[in-house]
Design a protein around this motif. Structure first.
Motif, mmCIF file in Angstrom:
data_model
loop_
_atom_site.group_PDB
_atom_site.id
_atom_site.type_symbol
_atom_site.label_atom_id
_atom_site.label_comp_id
_atom_site.label_asym_id
_atom_site.label_seq_id
_atom_site.Cartn_x
_atom_site.Cartn_y
_atom_site.Cartn_z
ATOM 1 N N ASP A 57 0.837 -1.203 0.000
ATOM 2 C CA ASP A 57 0.000 0.000 0.000
ATOM 3 C C ASP A 57 0.873 1.255 0.000
ATOM 4 O OD1 ASP A 57 -2.339 -1.362 -0.026
ATOM 5 O OD2 ASP A 57 -2.536 -1.428 2.163
ATOM 6 N N LEU A 58 2.134 1.066 0.353
ATOM 7 C CA LEU A 58 3.028 2.229 0.431
ATOM 8 C C LEU A 58 3.720 2.455 -0.908
ATOM 9 C CD1 LEU A 58 4.697 1.462 3.895
ATOM 10 C CD2 LEU A 58 2.865 3.096 3.418
ATOM 11 N N SER A 59 4.296 3.656 -1.051
ATOM 12 C CA SER A 59 5.064 3.946 -2.270
ATOM 13 C C SER A 59 6.342 3.107 -2.256
ATOM 14 C CB SER A 59 5.444 5.434 -2.295
ATOM 15 O OG SER A 59 6.432 5.680 -1.297
ATOM 16 N N TYR A 60 7.038 3.091 -3.373
ATOM 17 C CA TYR A 60 8.308 2.352 -3.474
ATOM 18 C C TYR A 60 9.249 2.787 -2.352
ATOM 19 C CZ TYR A 60 12.580 0.649 -5.833
ATOM 20 O OH TYR A 60 13.752 0.008 -6.149
ATOM 21 N N THR A 61 9.366 4.115 -2.187
ATOM 22 C CA THR A 61 10.317 4.640 -1.204
ATOM 23 C C THR A 61 9.765 4.515 0.219
ATOM 24 O OG1 THR A 61 11.094 6.130 -2.899
ATOM 25 C CG2 THR A 61 11.682 6.700 -0.652
ATOM 26 N N GLY A 62 8.460 4.781 0.390
ATOM 27 C CA GLY A 62 7.845 4.649 1.723
ATOM 28 C C GLY A 62 7.967 3.219 2.224
ATOM 29 N N ASN A 63 7.753 2.273 1.330
ATOM 30 C CA ASN A 63 7.870 0.865 1.682
ATOM 31 C C ASN A 63 9.289 0.527 2.135
ATOM 32 O OD1 ASN A 63 7.165 -1.923 1.789
ATOM 33 N ND2 ASN A 63 8.092 -2.192 -0.227
ATOM 34 N N PHE A 64 10.276 1.082 1.418
ATOM 35 C CA PHE A 64 11.669 0.831 1.805
ATOM 36 C C PHE A 64 11.960 1.404 3.202
ATOM 37 C CE2 PHE A 64 16.089 2.548 1.857
ATOM 38 C CZ PHE A 64 16.718 1.333 2.073
ATOM 39 N N LEU A 65 11.474 2.630 3.454
ATOM 40 C CA LEU A 65 11.716 3.242 4.768
ATOM 41 C C LEU A 65 11.082 2.394 5.871
ATOM 42 C CD1 LEU A 65 11.188 7.011 3.883
ATOM 43 C CD2 LEU A 65 13.346 5.925 4.567
ATOM 44 N N ARG A 66 9.865 1.913 5.605
ATOM 45 C CA ARG A 66 9.193 1.107 6.628
ATOM 46 C C ARG A 66 9.938 -0.220 6.860
ATOM 47 N NH1 ARG A 66 6.310 -2.984 5.871
ATOM 48 N NH2 ARG A 66 5.239 -3.930 7.636
ATOM 49 N N MET A 67 10.350 -0.883 5.780
ATOM 50 C CA MET A 67 11.062 -2.161 5.954
ATOM 51 C C MET A 67 12.391 -1.964 6.679
ATOM 52 S SD MET A 67 10.490 -4.432 2.532
ATOM 53 C CE MET A 67 11.060 -3.210 1.365
ATOM 54 N N THR A 68 12.961 -0.759 6.540
ATOM 55 C CA THR A 68 14.259 -0.494 7.177
ATOM 56 C C THR A 68 14.085 -0.071 8.639
ATOM 57 O OG1 THR A 68 15.083 0.264 5.050
ATOM 58 C CG2 THR A 68 16.404 0.841 6.965
ATOM 59 N N PHE A 69 13.184 0.879 8.864
ATOM 60 C CA PHE A 69 13.121 1.472 10.211
ATOM 61 C C PHE A 69 11.922 1.007 11.031
ATOM 62 C CE2 PHE A 69 15.558 4.722 7.741
ATOM 63 C CZ PHE A 69 16.773 4.491 8.369
ATOM 64 N N GLY A 70 10.966 0.307 10.415
ATOM 65 C CA GLY A 70 9.807 -0.164 11.168
ATOM 66 C C GLY A 70 10.138 -1.429 11.954
ATOM 67 N N VAL A 71 9.282 -1.743 12.910
ATOM 68 C CA VAL A 71 9.390 -3.020 13.643
ATOM 69 C C VAL A 71 7.993 -3.633 13.682
ATOM 70 C CG1 VAL A 71 11.411 -2.505 15.090
ATOM 71 C CG2 VAL A 71 9.154 -1.758 15.845
ATOM 72 N N PRO A 72 7.916 -4.970 13.760
ATOM 73 C CA PRO A 72 6.594 -5.599 13.702
ATOM 74 C C PRO A 72 5.693 -5.198 14.875
ATOM 75 C CG PRO A 72 8.355 -7.242 13.534
ATOM 76 C CD PRO A 72 9.006 -5.952 13.825
ATOM 77 N N ALA A 73 6.291 -4.769 16.001
ATOM 78 C CA ALA A 73 5.501 -4.488 17.195
ATOM 79 C C ALA A 73 4.732 -3.169 17.122
ATOM 80 C CB ALA A 73 6.430 -4.477 18.419
ATOM 81 N N GLU A 74 5.127 -2.301 16.193
ATOM 82 C CA GLU A 74 4.495 -0.973 16.154
ATOM 83 C C GLU A 74 4.135 -0.590 14.726
ATOM 84 O OE1 GLU A 74 7.158 1.885 17.872
ATOM 85 O OE2 GLU A 74 7.257 0.755 19.767
ATOM 86 N N LYS A 75 3.134 0.300 14.638
ATOM 87 C CA LYS A 75 2.775 0.804 13.311
ATOM 88 C C LYS A 75 3.817 1.853 12.912
ATOM 89 C CE LYS A 75 -1.132 2.738 10.750
ATOM 90 N NZ LYS A 75 -0.542 2.271 9.516
ATOM 91 N N TYR A 76 4.274 1.793 11.696
ATOM 92 C CA TYR A 76 5.276 2.756 11.227
ATOM 93 C C TYR A 76 4.606 3.819 10.359
ATOM 94 C CZ TYR A 76 9.428 4.686 8.960
ATOM 95 O OH TYR A 76 10.410 5.545 8.493
ATOM 96 N N GLU A 77 4.756 5.062 10.762
ATOM 97 C CA GLU A 77 4.210 6.167 9.964
ATOM 98 C C GLU A 77 5.322 6.708 9.076
ATOM 99 O OE1 GLU A 77 1.200 7.277 9.787
ATOM 100 O OE2 GLU A 77 0.301 6.214 11.500
ATOM 101 N N VAL A 78 5.105 6.697 7.773
ATOM 102 C CA VAL A 78 6.122 7.239 6.868
ATOM 103 C C VAL A 78 6.043 8.764 6.912
ATOM 104 C CG1 VAL A 78 6.913 7.352 4.472
ATOM 105 C CG2 VAL A 78 5.920 5.227 5.351
#
Ligand code: CMC
Length: 428
Positions: free
Chosen positions: A191-212
């Motif tokens: 659902d995220l953009s190419y770049t937003g998805n990359f940021l989430r996969m890099t800085f997000g964690v499964p325990a929390e929602k990641y806001e781009v």
């Protein structure tokens, strides 16, 4: 082809050589028949005077500081376009309309996942492995997983493998980072953009929602545009050379990643930030400038100078503006940015740098942005590789589709011993 012929004289004989003209840029002298006619090779280590191919992708005027992709300036593309749009442009030759862009983005998003077994590859690496080492290994290994798209003679296979490489690179890069931190891998969120998805996969964690953060997302996307392609640089030439033997695209891109890693090429962004940190404070700058000018000192100003640009690298201008934008959004004041600005000013006013036409290149400011966003220095060249993948695959496709394509096979000036008899070990 121009009407003019070039002439080369050797041993009293004159050889006519056709001169070819592109749409813009210097003419080239076609020396393909020279060896056959004269028995002599030309000598050009480092390819400082040699065009290795015809290409319609990217044009650089190094004297004027101009960079065009398919005719569009990097300034306009980085301001008004997106990385997906530039990727489409590089691959297809024209800017997409809305439907074409949506289709393309959708297709890329459907290839973002990795074969699950590839995740086990990561566990074979040491936790402190350099992520570029992981990238070379994992991208090369893709050819062991996606056999159904490695028939390079089939344009549909080439299209699918190109899309796979562009789509999977953020996932592979983010996993390399996650592995080094010991955090779990995150699956892509389409659902995220190419770049937003990359940021989430890099800085997000499964325990929390990641806001781009949209400002950071836009800045990263722009940085990806700045790195998307750059004509026949070392890594692109490596991809073309590897591909000229008929090797599969995953293996070719792994070769490009290996070449990009060096500090004279993509590794310069990591080296530039390390250098700025070592300089530390503005009062140290003159000392480092003197070192860079000293022929007996191997030190060079990293992020400065370029084989082609003998003027300001237009990507560095956009990069400098992006630093300000990111630092302001994150409410950070990085003293290293101040060091970079003053170093640039001092170098540009120094006769050595003026005479040799050495200007900041794309790598001079990028590290400050990456660091502000939270990437460790070892990840910097990975970000370059991620973005350059589209250029590599576009150039590889262009080469394979060229009916005149031949295996790349340079010759040499041999300076070793002449033929001599073998001496048995007992007599040496
Ligand atoms: N600091 C000090 N002197 C330099 C620098 C520098 N960064 N770059 C070039 N020179 C000097 C060099 O010593 C040489 O002097 P002389 O003519 O007296 O021997 C002259 O300038 C020409 O340099 P060169 O190495 O012959 O030029 P090149 O075209 O072979 O190399 C370069 C280009 C980018 C490898 C080189 O400028 C360099 O090492 N820069 C630092 C590394 C860097 O920033 N690389 C990133 C390039 S842009 C992104 C990318 O391609 O990945």
């Amino acid at each position: 082809m121009s009407n003019e012929n070039g002439k080369l004289q050797l041993d009293g004989k004159e050889f006519d050589m056709p001169v070819m003209s592109g749409t813009i840029g210097p003419d080239v002298v076609d020396i393909r028949k020279f060896y056959g006619q004269s028995g002599a090779f030309t000598f050009d280590p480092g390819f400082t005077s040699t065009a290795s191919c015809e290409s319609q992708l990217t044009y650089i005027d190094g004297g004027e500081g101009v960079l065009l992709h398919r005719g569009y300036s990097i300034e306009e593309l980085s301001k008004d376009s997106s990385f997906m749009e530039v990727s489409y442009l590089l691959l297809n030759g024209e800017l997409p309309n809305t439907d074409q862009l949506n289709d393309f983005s959708y297709t890329i998003s459907r290839h973002t996942m990795l074969h699950e077994q590839l995740a086990t590859f990561y566990r074979g690496f040491r936790r402190d492995a350099h992520p570029m080492a992981i990238m070379c290994g994992v991208v090369g290994a893709l050819s062991a997983f996606y056999h159904d798209s490695t028939d390079i003679a089939d344009p549909e296979h080439r299209r699918i493998s190109s899309h796979r490489l562009i789509a999977k690179m953020p996932t592979i890069a983010a996993m390399a980072y996650k592995y080094s931190t010991g955090q779990p891998f995150l699956y892509p969120d389409n659902d995220l953009s190419y770049t937003g998805n990359f940021l989430r996969m890099t800085f997000g964690v499964p325990a929390e929602k990641y806001e781009v953060n949209p400002v950071i997302e836009r800045a990263m996307d722009r940085i990806f545009i700045l790195h998307a392609d750059h004509e026949q640089n070392a890594s692109t030439s490596t991809v073309r050379l590897a591909g000229s033997s008929g090797a599969n695209p995953f293996a070719c891109i792994a070769a490009g990643i290996a070449c990009l890693w060096g500090p004279a090429h993509g590794g310069a962004n990591e080296a530039a930030l390390n250098m700025l940190r070592e300089i530390g404070t503005p009062d140290q700058i003159p000392h480092y400038i003197e070192r860079a000018k000293d022929k007996n000192d191997p030190f060079r100003l990293m992020g400065f100078g370029h084989r082609v640009y003998k003027n300001y690298d237009p990507r560095a201008t956009v990069m400098q503006e992006t630093v300000r934008e990111v630092l302001s959004e994150l409410k950070l004041k990085d003293p290293i940015f101040e060091v970079a600005l003053q170093l640039e000013e001092m170098a540009l006013n120094d006769d050595y740098f003026k005479e040799k036409k050495l200007f900041p290149n794309v790598d001079f400011y990028s590290g400050i942005i990456y660091s502000a966003i939270g990437f460790p220095t070892e990840m910097f060249t990975v970000l370059f590789a991620l973005a350059r993948t589209v250029g590599w695959v576009a150039q590889w496709n262009e080469m394979i589709s060229d009916p005149g394509q031949k295996i790349g096979r340079p010759r040499q000036l041999y300076t070793g011993p002449e033929a001599r008899p073998f001496v048995p070990i007992a007599n040496r």
